[in-house]
Design an enzyme around this catalytic site. Sequence first.
Site, PDB file in Angstrom:
ATOM      1  N   TYR A  94      15.468  35.616 -37.045  1.00 50.22           N
ATOM      2  CA  TYR A  94      14.472  33.968 -37.406  1.00 50.22           C
ATOM      3  C   TYR A  94      12.951  34.686 -36.931  1.00 50.22           C
ATOM      4  O   TYR A  94      12.391  34.229 -37.967  1.00 50.22           O
ATOM      5  CB  TYR A  94      14.522  33.226 -35.746  1.00 50.22           C
ATOM      6  CG  TYR A  94      16.005  32.228 -36.553  1.00 50.22           C
ATOM      7  CD1 TYR A  94      16.024  31.277 -37.709  1.00 50.22           C
ATOM      8  CD2 TYR A  94      17.311  33.154 -36.021  1.00 50.22           C
ATOM      9  CE1 TYR A  94      17.766  31.342 -38.059  1.00 50.22           C
ATOM     10  CE2 TYR A  94      18.783  32.880 -36.700  1.00 50.22           C
ATOM     11  CZ  TYR A  94      18.241  31.248 -37.205  1.00 50.22           C
ATOM     12  OH  TYR A  94      20.061  31.208 -38.323  1.00 50.22           O
TER      13      TYR A  94
ATOM     14  N   ASN B 242      17.711  22.944 -46.012  1.00 46.81           N
ATOM     15  CA  ASN B 242      16.144  23.962 -45.744  1.00 46.81           C
ATOM     16  C   ASN B 242      16.063  23.976 -43.991  1.00 46.81           C
ATOM     17  O   ASN B 242      15.431  23.340 -43.867  1.00 46.81           O
ATOM     18  CB  ASN B 242      16.160  24.644 -46.356  1.00 46.81           C
ATOM     19  CG  ASN B 242      16.702  24.334 -48.291  1.00 46.81           C
ATOM     20  OD1 ASN B 242      17.815  24.931 -47.810  1.00 46.81           O
ATOM     21  ND2 ASN B 242      16.036  24.070 -49.399  1.00 46.81           N
TER      22      ASN B 242
ATOM     23  N   ASP C 294      12.988  25.971 -44.098  1.00 46.44           N
ATOM     24  CA  ASP C 294      11.432  26.023 -44.443  1.00 46.44           C
ATOM     25  C   ASP C 294      10.987  24.563 -44.346  1.00 46.44           C
ATOM     26  O   ASP C 294      11.683  24.289 -44.620  1.00 46.44           O
ATOM     27  CB  ASP C 294      11.750  27.082 -46.161  1.00 46.44           C
ATOM     28  CG  ASP C 294      12.164  26.252 -47.405  1.00 46.44           C
ATOM     29  OD1 ASP C 294      11.833  25.584 -47.246  1.00 46.44           O
ATOM     30  OD2 ASP C 294      12.516  26.457 -47.641  1.00 46.44           O
TER      31      ASP C 294
ATOM     32  N   HIS D  91      19.497  20.647 -40.673  1.00 48.81           N
ATOM     33  CA  HIS D  91      19.631  21.744 -40.303  1.00 48.81           C
ATOM     34  C   HIS D  91      18.487  22.504 -39.450  1.00 48.81           C
ATOM     35  O   HIS D  91      18.847  23.264 -39.423  1.00 48.81           O
ATOM     36  CB  HIS D  91      20.109  22.973 -40.984  1.00 48.81           C
ATOM     37  CG  HIS D  91      21.420  22.592 -42.228  1.00 48.81           C
ATOM     38  ND1 HIS D  91      22.266  23.390 -42.898  1.00 48.81           N
ATOM     39  CD2 HIS D  91      22.070  22.231 -41.485  1.00 48.81           C
ATOM     40  CE1 HIS D  91      22.895  22.431 -43.264  1.00 48.81           C
ATOM     41  NE2 HIS D  91      23.518  22.254 -42.580  1.00 48.81           N
TER      42      HIS D  91
ATOM     43  N   CYS E 183       7.145  23.771 -19.977  1.00 47.11           N
ATOM     44  CA  CYS E 183       7.728  23.601 -18.675  1.00 47.11           C
ATOM     45  C   CYS E 183       7.297  24.662 -18.543  1.00 47.11           C
ATOM     46  O   CYS E 183       7.480  25.137 -17.370  1.00 47.11           O
ATOM     47  CB  CYS E 183       8.541  23.086 -19.075  1.00 47.11           C
ATOM     48  SG  CYS E 183       9.991  24.854 -19.502  1.00 47.11           S
TER      49      CYS E 183
ATOM     50  N   THR F 185      22.897  23.743 -54.130  1.00 47.75           N
ATOM     51  CA  THR F 185      23.315  24.078 -52.825  1.00 47.75           C
ATOM     52  C   THR F 185      24.885  23.612 -53.416  1.00 47.75           C
ATOM     53  O   THR F 185      24.890  23.456 -54.455  1.00 47.75           O
ATOM     54  CB  THR F 185      22.977  22.657 -51.860  1.00 47.75           C
ATOM     55  OG1 THR F 185      24.223  22.862 -51.055  1.00 47.75           O
ATOM     56  CG2 THR F 185      23.598  21.392 -52.480  1.00 47.75           C
TER      57      THR F 185
ATOM     58  N   LEU G  21      22.260  25.497 -60.136  1.00 51.72           N
ATOM     59  CA  LEU G  21      22.524  27.439 -61.377  1.00 51.72           C
ATOM     60  C   LEU G  21      23.574  26.958 -61.678  1.00 51.72           C
ATOM     61  O   LEU G  21      23.178  27.966 -62.623  1.00 51.72           O
ATOM     62  CB  LEU G  21      21.620  28.537 -60.218  1.00 51.72           C
ATOM     63  CG  LEU G  21      21.055  29.878 -61.512  1.00 51.72           C
ATOM     64  CD1 LEU G  21      20.267  29.431 -62.312  1.00 51.72           C
ATOM     65  CD2 LEU G  21      20.946  31.001 -60.641  1.00 51.72           C
TER      66      LEU G  21
HETATM   67  N1  APR Z   1      17.843  27.028 -59.156  1.00 55.12           N
HETATM   68  C1  APR Z   1      18.971  26.114 -59.222  1.00 55.12           C
HETATM   69  N2  APR Z   1      19.980  26.165 -58.063  1.00 55.12           N
HETATM   70  C2  APR Z   1      19.890  28.084 -57.446  1.00 55.12           C
HETATM   71  C3  APR Z   1      18.745  28.932 -57.923  1.00 55.12           C
HETATM   72  C4  APR Z   1      17.499  28.380 -59.165  1.00 55.12           C
HETATM   73  N3  APR Z   1      17.163  29.459 -58.864  1.00 55.12           N
HETATM   74  N4  APR Z   1      18.927  29.900 -57.029  1.00 55.12           N
HETATM   75  C5  APR Z   1      20.618  30.011 -56.271  1.00 55.12           C
HETATM   76  N5  APR Z   1      20.977  28.364 -56.522  1.00 55.12           N
HETATM   77  C6  APR Z   1      22.088  28.300 -56.458  1.00 55.12           C
HETATM   78  C7  APR Z   1      23.315  29.002 -56.159  1.00 55.12           C
HETATM   79  O1  APR Z   1      23.867  28.933 -57.226  1.00 55.12           O
HETATM   80  C8  APR Z   1      23.576  27.996 -55.284  1.00 55.12           C
HETATM   81  O2  APR Z   1      25.042  27.102 -55.725  1.00 55.12           O
HETATM   82  O3  APR Z   1      22.104  27.336 -55.042  1.00 55.12           O
HETATM   83  C9  APR Z   1      23.062  27.691 -54.312  1.00 55.12           C
HETATM   84  C10 APR Z   1      22.577  28.104 -52.773  1.00 55.12           C
HETATM   85  O4  APR Z   1      23.679  28.181 -52.074  1.00 55.12           O
HETATM   86  P1  APR Z   1      24.134  28.694 -50.830  1.00 55.12           P
HETATM   87  O5  APR Z   1      22.902  29.998 -50.077  1.00 55.12           O
HETATM   88  O6  APR Z   1      25.582  28.457 -49.564  1.00 55.12           O
HETATM   89  O7  APR Z   1      23.096  27.774 -49.637  1.00 55.12           O
HETATM   90  P2  APR Z   1      22.867  26.395 -49.171  1.00 55.12           P
HETATM   91  O8  APR Z   1      24.534  25.264 -50.271  1.00 55.12           O
HETATM   92  O9  APR Z   1      21.605  25.817 -49.233  1.00 55.12           O
HETATM   93  O10 APR Z   1      24.082  26.938 -47.730  1.00 55.12           O
HETATM   94  C11 APR Z   1      24.020  25.042 -46.742  1.00 55.12           C
HETATM   95  O11 APR Z   1      25.132  26.909 -45.245  1.00 55.12           O
HETATM   96  O12 APR Z   1      24.480  28.885 -43.501  1.00 55.12           O
HETATM   97  C12 APR Z   1      23.911  27.607 -43.904  1.00 55.12           C
HETATM   98  O13 APR Z   1      22.565  26.367 -42.682  1.00 55.12           O
HETATM   99  C13 APR Z   1      23.120  26.898 -43.763  1.00 55.12           C
HETATM  100  O14 APR Z   1      21.546  25.628 -44.899  1.00 55.12           O
HETATM  101  C14 APR Z   1      22.619  26.356 -44.596  1.00 55.12           C
HETATM  102  C15 APR Z   1      24.181  26.198 -45.530  1.00 55.12           C
END
Ligand code: APR
Length: 233
Positions: free
Chosen positions: A53, A89, A91, A106, A136, A174, A200
């Site tokens: 991290y 996210n 970030d 998260h 503390c 997501t 995407l």
């Molecule tokens: N524009 C739009 N979508 C995109 C892009 C882009 N440029 N690049 C990737 N993606 C899509 C991918 O196709 C995928 O479906 O974003 C999605 C990202 O999915 P994950 O990597 O699974 O991320 P997320 O859904 O945020 O994960 C959820 O899982 O690990 C845990 O706590 C963590 O918050 C996170 C949670």
Amino acid sequence: MHNIVILTGAGISAESGLRTFRADDGLWEEHRVEDVATPEAFARDPALVQRFYDARREQIRAARPNPAHEALARLDREWDGELLIVTQNIDDLHERAGAVRMLHMHGEALSAWCTACDARHGWTGTLGDAPACPSCAAEGDLRPDIVWFGEMPYRMEEIFAALGRADLFVSIGTSGAVYPAAGFVQEAAAHGSRTLELNLERSQGSHLFEETRLGSASELVPRWVDEVLSAQP
Ligand code: APR
């Protein structure tokens, strides 16, 4: 239409250079998620998790918001109705783009949580070197203020209240693989909300949305925000 709830995931920050979780290799920055993002991993090897991290924090600080974050910040400024951006996210790119009506379900990479006194502190430096808690003074009890697998996401009551009032629920970038966030679309739809997915590629939850638009967030999100604002009464 008055109330908008937006859920964002790693895909919205991908074009800012931050890697998504479920890339082709199934690894997150060369690690299996269960080796770095669970309480068990932290108990087993705290140094590894802190180093991991510490590196994420440094990457995030070097990243910049992209046009998708900027468009959502503009929507937040200009939308007269209710609006809530719920991000998975860790970030801070939504905030840095200027979004205000948002929350981190998260947790945040740039926050440290003291397990000795329960205080939280904005944190831009490292935690791997066991710094003292500014509240503390305990040493070595600060952990990343992040919701790991098996832990309870933050501010769920607020999120479900907003979903219950939503007229439009939009999911951006997501994969729909992680609950409870993956279930928000059904919760919103059950209360009569329209549902839209911007991603995407088709996600695990695509079939739950009325409409899915495929493409990169930096193109789809500004176009969608223009559409919504130009229809604002
Ligand atoms: N524009 C739009 N979508 C995109 C892009 C882009 N440029 N690049 C990737 N993606 C899509 C991918 O196709 C995928 O479906 O974003 C999605 C990202 O999915 P994950 O990597 O699974 O991320 P997320 O859904 O945020 O994960 C959820 O899982 O690990 C845990 O706590 C963590 O918050 C996170 C949670």
